[in-house]
Design a protein around this motif. Structure first.
Motif: not given
Length: 251
Positions: A60, A68-69, A71, A79-83, A92, A95-96
């Motif tokens: 994203y 920006d993220v 996935y 899925y896993v999110e990375f900032d 990146y 997250k969480n």
């Protein structure tokens, strides 16, 4: 966790040096689109199924770079999110509480490397592959002892794409850390309007290399998939049967 039937099936997992290249499936019947409406995925494994050996990444890209993220989509239902890191546009972080991090390396195409908490490195193609057909797709996996499984080619990204994927970005050939080849074949006719994965065949060889004149090729296992067409029960493109053939002797 998501309130629906969510099987995770392993169809083929042959022991290999370091780690196994797994042929399996995950399922999610409760996916939604950005507006919250029901969404049925429609990939090569059939509606709402995902192939375990082909996780992928999605970026994203916000107008504000700090938002920006990235996935990592590793199951049909997870899925896993990375900032994006504040100190580098190429890093990146999870997250969480998610473990691991991604590093982006510029190239043709770019590559994105995810290092997990156990020291495994998963390398994905970036978002500038030729024709954008293989954007975000998995290329190779390396364990802490340098054992490697790869798709297409172990060293050159462009060769990996030409040798390991078809023109629509579907994986066609992978090699596990014990140098066994997995050949993925797809239907010549459509089921539910889409091309589907029909077979995955695992083979060994005694001479040459997979890239150049392999000899003594022996099939040691296979998985065959079939799909609903115009049957009374089942929608066109639904996964119908899975047939697994395994060896009865050592290999």
């Amino acid at each position: 966790d998501i309130g629906t039937y969510g099987p995770s099936e392993v169809d083929l997992a042959i022991p290999a040096t370091g780690f196994t290249w797994v042929i399996g499936r995950t399922f999610n019947a409760r996916a939604t689109d950005s507006g919250g409406s029901q969404y049925d995925s429609d990939g090569p494994m059939g509606k709402n199924w995902a192939l375990s050996s082909q996780p992928e990444i999605v970026l994203y890209d916000d107008n504000t770079d700090t938002k920006d993220v990235l996935y990592l989509v590793y199951r049909a239902d997870a899925y896993v999110e990375f900032d994006r890191a504040a100190t580098s546009s190429n890093e990146y972080k999870g997250k969480n509480g998610a473990a691991g991090c991604f590093h982006k390396a510029a190239g043709s195409p770019d590559t994105w490397e995810y290092t997990d908490q156990a020291g495994y490195v998963f390398t994905f193609f970036g978002f500038n592959t030729s024709g954008n057909t293989c954007n975000g797709q998995l290329w190779k996996v390396t364990d802490p002892n340098a054992n490697v499984a790869y798709i297409g080619d172990a060293t050159t990204a462009s060769t990996a794409i030409s040798n390991g994927y078809d023109g629509s970005g579907r994986v066609t050939m992978a090699v596990d850390p014990s140098d066994r080849r997995y050949t993925y074949s797809y239907s010549s006719t459509s089921y539910g309007g889409k091309t589907r994965l029909e077979t995955v065949v695992c083979e060994t060889h005694t001479g040459g290399t997979w890239a150049s004149s392999p000899t003594g090729i022996v099939e040691i296992a296979r998985v065959e998939y079939s799909y609903d067409g115009s049957e009374t029960h089942g929608d066109g493109g639904d996964l119908k049967t899975v047939t697994i053939t395994k060896p009865l002797n050592n290999f």
